[in-house]
Design an enzyme around this catalytic site. Structure first.
Site, mmCIF file in Angstrom:
data_model
loop_
_atom_site.group_PDB
_atom_site.id
_atom_site.type_symbol
_atom_site.label_atom_id
_atom_site.label_comp_id
_atom_site.label_asym_id
_atom_site.label_seq_id
_atom_site.Cartn_x
_atom_site.Cartn_y
_atom_site.Cartn_z
ATOM 1 N N CYS A 137 0.829 -1.203 0.000
ATOM 2 C CA CYS A 137 0.000 0.000 0.000
ATOM 3 C C CYS A 137 0.864 1.253 0.000
ATOM 4 O O CYS A 137 1.329 1.697 1.059
ATOM 5 C CB CYS A 137 -0.932 -0.003 1.209
ATOM 6 S SG CYS A 137 -1.931 1.487 1.291
ATOM 7 N N CYS A 140 -0.508 4.116 2.102
ATOM 8 C CA CYS A 140 -0.336 3.972 3.559
ATOM 9 C C CYS A 140 1.114 4.221 3.956
ATOM 10 O O CYS A 140 1.382 4.845 4.981
ATOM 11 C CB CYS A 140 -0.685 2.562 4.030
ATOM 12 S SG CYS A 140 -2.128 1.844 3.267
ATOM 13 N N ASP A 141 2.051 3.697 3.186
ATOM 14 C CA ASP A 141 3.441 3.625 3.649
ATOM 15 C C ASP A 141 4.430 4.495 2.881
ATOM 16 O O ASP A 141 5.591 4.611 3.294
ATOM 17 C CB ASP A 141 3.915 2.162 3.587
ATOM 18 C CG ASP A 141 3.053 1.261 4.453
ATOM 19 O OD1 ASP A 141 2.591 1.743 5.500
ATOM 20 O OD2 ASP A 141 2.832 0.099 4.074
#
Ligand code: NDP
Length: 316
Positions: A137, A140-141
């Protein structure tokens, strides 16, 4: 084990699950929805959604799912967190679903909207570095790899979208494509091809992710020449598609060869009376938020009609 009877049980909290909850609650069916492991589903790990009708300027995926959730709650849907861990559909008049291994629900109808999950390459080093450099992701990261060099594997719309996202944060993005062309839509490909800090490695696969405690590199092999190249990177992103979340239905509901639930064409009906499927769990072709939402609506309407017909028979 605690026990409960419900009229409509919905499993999953993506666009399909929440849409089913909106429709079922507006039909006074008092639906109970369990979120599954990823509340809000896959859209919560995507970036902007630009193709959902009604949002001419696009909308952040996470915000969109908050909106879906609020809309379902507004009409009284009982929204809970929890994961279905076992099902027993042998008696269609008492569909049994165990939540978190400790709560038994007997449902009159079940709407399965458990979606699909990210696929992995299957390299041992991928698991070793999960959460320490390997991610599925970018949204997200990606933040953790600001100004660093990263790899992204895949050539679909997700890989292109995430490569573009990472390119804004990172110094350099290597995109590993296993063929000499991409599966992604032309507009997404164009964006990637026109981004100066994205380098595409065509006909290439990952042999190994390198590092000691965290990702320090990736060994990439050209499939045509066999030549390998070690890239110095800090982040390794995988964006190679998804697997339907249907393990608990194995041997219980018919599936296709990839594990997607089978439904009667043009409906959400599975082979078992009272059990309906909606969204990506039964759709490997369209897989869009809007099609998932549409099929969630179908499932709620199918469930409503099923319950009404059953009630009529019981009254006779
Ligand atoms: P896709 O299944 O479309 O693409 C998966 C990609 O990963 C393919 O390019 C495939 O290669 C590659 N791949 C698969 N396995 C491996 C492997 N072991 N090693 C290397 N590469 C591999 O998945 P997506 O997640 O990209 O998209 C899913 C759906 O969601 C699509 O319908 C897409 O259009 C949609 N989507 C739409 C978006 C938008 O419109 N904003 C954003 C994101 C997704 P190959 O082509 O060689 O098979």
């Amino acid at each position: 084990m605690t026990k409960e009877n419900v009229k409509v049980l919905i499993l999953g909290s993506g666009p399909a699950g929440y849409t089913a909850a909106i429709y079922a609650s507006r039909a006074n069916l008092n639906p109970v929805l369990y979120s599954g492991p990823q509340m809000g589903g896959q859209l919560t790990i995507t970036n902007d959604v630009e193709n959902y009708p009604g949002y001419p300027k696009g909308i952040n995926g996470q915000q969109m799912m908050v909106d879906f959730q609020e809309q379902a709650a507004r009409f009284g849907a009982d929204l809970r967190s929890g994961i279905a861990t076992k099902v027993d559909f042998s008696n269609s008049n008492a569909l049994k679903v165990i939540i978190d291994e400790n709560h038994e629900i007997i449902a009159e109808s079940v709407i399965i909207a458990t979606g699909a999950s990210a696929k992995w390459l299957g390299l041992p080093s991928e698991q070793k570095f999960l959460y320490s450099g390997v991610s599925a992701c970018a949204v997200c990261d990606g933040f953790f790899y600001r100004s660093k060099d990263v790899v992204i594997v895949g050539a679909g719309d997700t890989a292109c979208e995430e490569a573009s996202y990472l390119a804004k944060l990172c110094n350099k993005v290597y995109m590993i494509v296993r063929r000499d062309e991409m599966r992604a839509s032309k507009i997404m490909q164009k964006r990637v091809l026109n981004t100066p800090n994205i380098e595409i490695l065509w006909n290439s696969e990952t042999d190994e992710i390198l590092g000691t405690d965290s990702v320090e590199g990736a060994r990439i092999r050209n499939i045509q020449t066999g030549a390998t190249r070690d890239l110095a990177i800090s982040g390794f992103f995988v964006a190679i598609g998804h697997k339907p979340n249907t393990d608990i239905f194995a041997g219980i509901l018919p599936m296709d060869e990839n594990g997607y639930l089978k439904v009667l064409a043009g409906t959400s009906k599975t082979e078992i009376e009272g059990v309906f499927a909606a969204g990506d769990v039964q759709d490997h072709v369209y897989r869009q938020a809007v099609t998932a939402a549409g099929s969630g609506c179908m499932a709620a309407l199918d469930a409503e009609r099923y319950l009404a017909a059953k009630e009529m028979v019981e009254q006779e």
